[in-house]
Write a protein that holds these residues in place. Structure first.
Motif, PDB file in Angstrom:
ATOM      1  N   VAL A 133       0.844  -1.198   0.000  1.00 38.98           N
ATOM      2  CA  VAL A 133       0.000   0.000   0.000  1.00 38.98           C
ATOM      3  C   VAL A 133       0.879   1.248   0.000  1.00 38.98           C
ATOM      4  O   VAL A 133       0.624   2.214  -0.704  1.00 38.98           O
ATOM      5  CB  VAL A 133      -0.957   0.000   1.217  1.00 38.98           C
ATOM      6  N   VAL A 134       1.970   1.202   0.762  1.00 41.35           N
ATOM      7  CA  VAL A 134       2.891   2.330   0.839  1.00 41.35           C
ATOM      8  C   VAL A 134       3.636   2.501  -0.479  1.00 41.35           C
ATOM      9  O   VAL A 134       3.879   3.619  -0.929  1.00 41.35           O
ATOM     10  CB  VAL A 134       3.883   2.123   2.009  1.00 41.35           C
ATOM     11  N   MET A 135       3.983   1.384  -1.138  1.00 43.99           N
ATOM     12  CA  MET A 135       4.752   1.413  -2.373  1.00 43.99           C
ATOM     13  C   MET A 135       3.885   1.684  -3.607  1.00 43.99           C
ATOM     14  O   MET A 135       4.382   1.665  -4.729  1.00 43.99           O
ATOM     15  CB  MET A 135       5.479   0.077  -2.573  1.00 43.99           C
ATOM     16  N   ASN A 136       2.604   1.945  -3.447  1.00 46.25           N
ATOM     17  CA  ASN A 136       1.683   2.082  -4.568  1.00 46.25           C
ATOM     18  C   ASN A 136       2.096   3.175  -5.554  1.00 46.25           C
ATOM     19  O   ASN A 136       2.024   2.975  -6.764  1.00 46.25           O
ATOM     20  CB  ASN A 136       0.271   2.355  -4.045  1.00 46.25           C
ATOM     21  N   LEU A 137       2.501   4.319  -5.087  1.00 47.54           N
ATOM     22  CA  LEU A 137       2.814   5.427  -5.987  1.00 47.54           C
ATOM     23  C   LEU A 137       4.155   5.259  -6.687  1.00 47.54           C
ATOM     24  O   LEU A 137       4.384   5.853  -7.729  1.00 47.54           O
ATOM     25  CB  LEU A 137       2.781   6.752  -5.227  1.00 47.54           C
ATOM     26  N   ASN A 138       5.041   4.462  -6.152  1.00 49.29           N
ATOM     27  CA  ASN A 138       6.343   4.240  -6.767  1.00 49.29           C
ATOM     28  C   ASN A 138       6.545   2.737  -6.923  1.00 49.29           C
ATOM     29  O   ASN A 138       7.392   2.135  -6.282  1.00 49.29           O
ATOM     30  CB  ASN A 138       7.451   4.855  -5.903  1.00 49.29           C
ATOM     31  N   SER A 139       5.749   2.129  -7.787  1.00 46.45           N
ATOM     32  CA  SER A 139       5.740   0.680  -7.932  1.00 46.45           C
ATOM     33  C   SER A 139       6.978   0.193  -8.664  1.00 46.45           C
ATOM     34  O   SER A 139       7.211   0.575  -9.796  1.00 46.45           O
ATOM     35  CB  SER A 139       4.502   0.250  -8.724  1.00 46.45           C
ATOM     36  N   TRP A 166       0.383  -0.626 -14.238  1.00 47.27           N
ATOM     37  CA  TRP A 166       0.642  -1.887 -14.931  1.00 47.27           C
ATOM     38  C   TRP A 166       1.964  -1.806 -15.702  1.00 47.27           C
ATOM     39  O   TRP A 166       2.754  -2.751 -15.695  1.00 47.27           O
ATOM     40  CB  TRP A 166      -0.483  -2.224 -15.906  1.00 47.27           C
ATOM     41  N   VAL A 167       2.209  -0.680 -16.349  1.00 45.31           N
ATOM     42  CA  VAL A 167       3.428  -0.516 -17.145  1.00 45.31           C
ATOM     43  C   VAL A 167       4.655  -0.491 -16.232  1.00 45.31           C
ATOM     44  O   VAL A 167       5.710  -1.031 -16.578  1.00 45.31           O
ATOM     45  CB  VAL A 167       3.336   0.762 -18.006  1.00 45.31           C
ATOM     46  N   ARG A 168       4.529   0.125 -15.059  1.00 47.09           N
ATOM     47  CA  ARG A 168       5.651   0.139 -14.106  1.00 47.09           C
ATOM     48  C   ARG A 168       5.890  -1.244 -13.504  1.00 47.09           C
ATOM     49  O   ARG A 168       7.027  -1.630 -13.249  1.00 47.09           O
ATOM     50  CB  ARG A 168       5.395   1.161 -12.996  1.00 47.09           C
ATOM     51  N   LEU A 169       4.814  -2.005 -13.239  1.00 46.47           N
ATOM     52  CA  LEU A 169       4.973  -3.342 -12.677  1.00 46.47           C
ATOM     53  C   LEU A 169       5.527  -4.340 -13.699  1.00 46.47           C
ATOM     54  O   LEU A 169       6.245  -5.262 -13.341  1.00 46.47           O
ATOM     55  CB  LEU A 169       3.633  -3.865 -12.153  1.00 46.47           C
ATOM     56  N   PHE A 170       5.175  -4.166 -14.968  1.00 43.16           N
ATOM     57  CA  PHE A 170       5.576  -5.103 -16.011  1.00 43.16           C
ATOM     58  C   PHE A 170       6.296  -4.373 -17.151  1.00 43.16           C
ATOM     59  O   PHE A 170       5.798  -4.325 -18.268  1.00 43.16           O
ATOM     60  CB  PHE A 170       4.349  -5.845 -16.550  1.00 43.16           C
ATOM     61  N   PRO A 171       7.475  -3.816 -16.888  1.00 40.09           N
ATOM     62  CA  PRO A 171       8.190  -3.126 -17.963  1.00 40.09           C
ATOM     63  C   PRO A 171       8.672  -4.139 -19.010  1.00 40.09           C
ATOM     64  O   PRO A 171       9.038  -5.258 -18.674  1.00 40.09           O
ATOM     65  CB  PRO A 171       9.367  -2.467 -17.244  1.00 40.09           C
ATOM     66  N   LYS A 172       8.617  -3.756 -20.263  1.00 43.62           N
ATOM     67  CA  LYS A 172       9.074  -4.586 -21.390  1.00 43.62           C
ATOM     68  C   LYS A 172       8.236  -5.843 -21.588  1.00 43.62           C
ATOM     69  O   LYS A 172       8.666  -6.778 -22.249  1.00 43.62           O
ATOM     70  CB  LYS A 172      10.550  -4.955 -21.236  1.00 43.62           C
ATOM     71  N   HIS A 173       7.051  -5.907 -21.011  1.00 45.82           N
ATOM     72  CA  HIS A 173       6.181  -7.071 -21.196  1.00 45.82           C
ATOM     73  C   HIS A 173       5.150  -6.839 -22.299  1.00 45.82           C
ATOM     74  O   HIS A 173       4.653  -7.791 -22.876  1.00 45.82           O
ATOM     75  CB  HIS A 173       5.450  -7.414 -19.898  1.00 45.82           C
TER      76      HIS A 173
END
Length: 190
Positions: A133-139, A166-173
């Motif tokens: 929850v804390v890491m939400n803005l800087n995933s 989604w793009v920050r969680l899955f870069p290059k996917h």
């Protein structure tokens, strides 16, 4: 008497330190560190027996569909599509579900409903921790085994439009993507 009270105070202090440590361990779990080698591959799984074939067959069954479109709408109320006004709000989506061409699933979320922990839970099957929850803005990029990585390694073409988390969680996917920040809201009244 003085010795007994100092022993009791030491016991209470140790008990409090252990309690705080357990609390912190529960709310801020150690993040799972995984490497690319720890992700599952289809070849790692044992072969499933096929109906009407030999028990040692390793042939995969033919896919039922050529293409799958997954539409996930965050914060969409169920009655907006399937309620009395659903025919005018989202007519094509409702038509596809009623015709039987698509399947719908309504998830019941519990608070806090924060984007990144929910995406992580949906794609990895893991339970998000309080620190998510804390890491939400800087995933950071998601390194755990997940559905998006599995689809990419299977050679599937993934196109994404939506929240840039989604793009920050899955870069290059994603072969194509258009991430929009969730703070970009042009309509405040509807």
């Amino acid at each position: 008497m003085r010795v007994r009270s100092s022993v009791f105070a030491c016991f209470i202090l140790i008990f409090e330190v252990v309690g705080v440590a357990l609390f912190l361990r529960g709310f801020f779990p150690v993040p799972v560190k995984s490497s690319l080698s720890s992700k599952s591959r289809l070849s790692d799984l044992p072969a499933e027996p096929l109906a009407g074939s030999s028990p040692n067959s390793t042939r995969l069954p033919q896919p039922l569909f050529r293409r799958v479109v997954l539409m996930l709408v965050d914060a969409l109320r169920e009655d907006f599509v399937f309620g009395p006004t659903g025919g005018s709000n989202m007519p094509y989506t409702r038509y596809l579900v009623e015709k039987g061409s698509s399947h719908s699933f309504v998830a019941k979320a519990r608070p806090p409903t924060v984007t990144m922990p929910r995406i992580k839970a949906l794609t990895t099957g893991s339970i998000p921790g309080f620190i998510d929850v804390v890491m939400n803005l800087n995933s950071p990029a998601l390194l755990e085994d997940n559905l998006i990585w599995q689809a990419k390694t299977a050679g599937k073409r993934i196109i994404f439009y939506g929240d840039d988390t989604w793009v920050r969680l899955f870069p290059k996917h994603f072969m194509e993507h258009d991430g929009t920040t969730s703070f970009f809201v042009s309509d405040y009244t509807e």
